[in-house]
Scaffold this motif. Structure first.
Motif, short mmCIF file in Angstrom:
data_model
loop_
_atom_site.label_atom_id
_atom_site.label_comp_id
_atom_site.label_asym_id
_atom_site.label_seq_id
_atom_site.Cartn_x
_atom_site.Cartn_y
_atom_site.Cartn_z
N HIS A 197 0.82 -1.22 0.00
CA HIS A 197 0.00 0.00 0.00
C HIS A 197 0.85 1.27 0.00
O HIS A 197 0.31 2.36 0.01
CB HIS A 197 -0.94 0.00 1.21
N HIS A 263 -6.63 -12.25 -0.66
CA HIS A 263 -6.80 -10.81 -0.40
C HIS A 263 -5.80 -9.99 -1.22
O HIS A 263 -6.16 -8.99 -1.84
CB HIS A 263 -6.63 -10.55 1.10
N GLU A 266 -6.42 -10.18 -5.04
CA GLU A 266 -7.57 -9.37 -5.48
C GLU A 266 -7.34 -7.86 -5.34
O GLU A 266 -7.86 -7.07 -6.12
CB GLU A 266 -8.82 -9.74 -4.65
N ASN A 267 -6.58 -7.48 -4.32
CA ASN A 267 -6.51 -6.05 -3.98
C ASN A 267 -5.11 -5.42 -4.06
O ASN A 267 -4.91 -4.31 -3.55
CB ASN A 267 -7.04 -5.84 -2.54
N GLN A 270 -4.92 -1.76 -4.86
CA GLN A 270 -5.79 -0.81 -4.15
C GLN A 270 -5.24 -0.57 -2.75
O GLN A 270 -5.57 -1.32 -1.81
CB GLN A 270 -7.21 -1.37 -4.06
N LYS A 273 -7.35 -1.02 0.43
CA LYS A 273 -7.82 -2.38 0.73
C LYS A 273 -6.67 -3.31 1.12
O LYS A 273 -6.82 -4.17 1.98
CB LYS A 273 -8.58 -2.96 -0.47
N VAL A 274 -5.52 -3.13 0.47
CA VAL A 274 -4.41 -4.09 0.70
C VAL A 274 -3.60 -3.73 1.95
O VAL A 274 -2.78 -4.52 2.42
CB VAL A 274 -3.51 -4.17 -0.57
#
Ligand SMILES: C/C(=C\COP(=O)(O)OP(=O)(O)O)CCC[C@H](C)CCC[C@H](C)CCCC(C)C
Ligand SMILES: O=C(O)C1=CC(=O)c2ccccc2C1=O
Length: 299
Positions: A197, A263, A266-267, A270, A273-274
């Motif tokens: 992130h 998780h 998928e993320n 982002q 979210k991550v």
């Protein structure tokens, strides 16, 4: 986070700055190393164990406090409200609080060495602290070159667990070395997850974290490979009779490992979210190491 966004309440920021769950990484090498020692020698010295856990927590506190101090110097943390330097507004104070933690932690290690009449663990832990320093401190800042995971592997794996085993037995063990490979990988996974992130801030500050180098998508795939490796490796050590069968209890962490991989896959792109992926990784770390240790004791 930009300045026109509302920042979370102070209490939450302090918890995010102190990051209590992260201290699992300081406790588990001592727990598993002592568990292997107990299995092989039936020796368990509670005083040494407790002193080592306390010292390890204090040394990790130094690592984290000084990380915020050194990151304040490069400007990489300017958007990080939960940096201890940003929260207190006092870099010098934080520098000395960090050094106090290091001093107290090393005193604990010296006490164990005096008890054992053997300076070996002082040397090993000083080496771990050296790795911790070159990760973030000037002029090295090897974490900024994407080398943090390698340093992390050795500090919390072979070195940290070697010191824990030695503190109980004053000797070495190949089983402990094998277990330290598992701990080294699972601890480095936590650090790896912490970069997803932060790509924008890292690029702006010139930090070439592994995720900046690989990109988030390839980084997510690398994460899956290294998370997946842990379990066949444990199984292999059981088949080779290096680990007792009960260490397969560590497979109870698998649901969190699956959750982590899904998780991040998928993320990964982002940041909002991550950003919690390192805490899912900490759950994998905590459970796999807890049960690995229990497996050695009861296996
Ligand atoms: C401080 C660490 C990670 C934080 O890195 P980053 O700058 O990305 O964090 P923020 O985004 O929150 O700013 C961990 C670094 C680990 C290091 C490579 C090795 C540390 C060794 C320890 C000092 C060893 C202590 C324990 C031992 C006795 C078992
Ligand atoms: O704040 C962090 O992101 C981390 C702090 C920390 O002490 C640590 C130790 C070992 C592996 C990873 C991490 C972090 O990610």
């Amino acid at each position: 986070m930009t300045s026109n966004q509302i920042s979370p309440p102070q209490g939450k920021l302090w918890m995010a700055a102190i990051k209590p769950p992260m201290y699992s990484v300081a406790i588990m090498p001592i727990w598993v190393g002592s568990a292997v020692a107990f299995r092989e020698t039936k020796i368990f010295n509670l005083t040494i164990f407790s002193l080592f856990i306390a010292a390890s927590i204090l040394i990790l506190a130094w690592e984290n406090i000084s990380n915020d101090v050194f990151d304040a110097e490069t400007g990489i943390d300017q958007n990080k409200h939960h940096s201890l330097v940003n929260l207190t507004g006092n870099k010098t104070l934080m520098f000395w609080v960090g050094n106090l933690c290091l001093g107290l932690g090393l005193l604990g290690i010296i006490a164990i060495a005096l008890w054992q009449k053997d300076p070996t663990i002082i040397g090993i832990i000083l080496l771990c602290c050296g790795l911790g320093y070159i990760y973030q401190g000037p002029p090295f800042r090897l974490g900024y070159q994407g080398l943090g995971e390698i340093l992390c592997f050795f500090a919390f794996g072979p070195l940290g667990m070697g010191a824990a085993y030695y503190s109980q037995t004053q000797t070495w063990s190949s089983t402990n070395l094998a277990a330290s490979i598992i701990l080294g990988i699972v601890t480095s996974l936590v650090l790896f997850c912490s970069h997803f992130h932060q790509v924008a801030d890292d690029i702006a500050a010139g930090k070439k974290s592994p995720i900046v180098r690989l990109g988030t998508q390839a980084g997510a795939k690398v994460l899956v490979v290294f998370t997946t490796i842990i379990y066949p490796l444990i199984l292999l050590f059981v088949i080779l009779n290096i680990f007792p069968i009960c260490t397969l209890l560590s497979f109870l962490s698998l649901p969190f490992a699956v959750k982590l991989c899904r998780h991040v896959l998928e993320n990964h792109h982002q940041p909002d979210k991550v950003s919690n992926s390192k805490f899912i990784a900490i759950n994998v770390h905590f459970l796999s190491c807890l049960f690995l240790g229990l497996g050695f004791i009861f296996g």
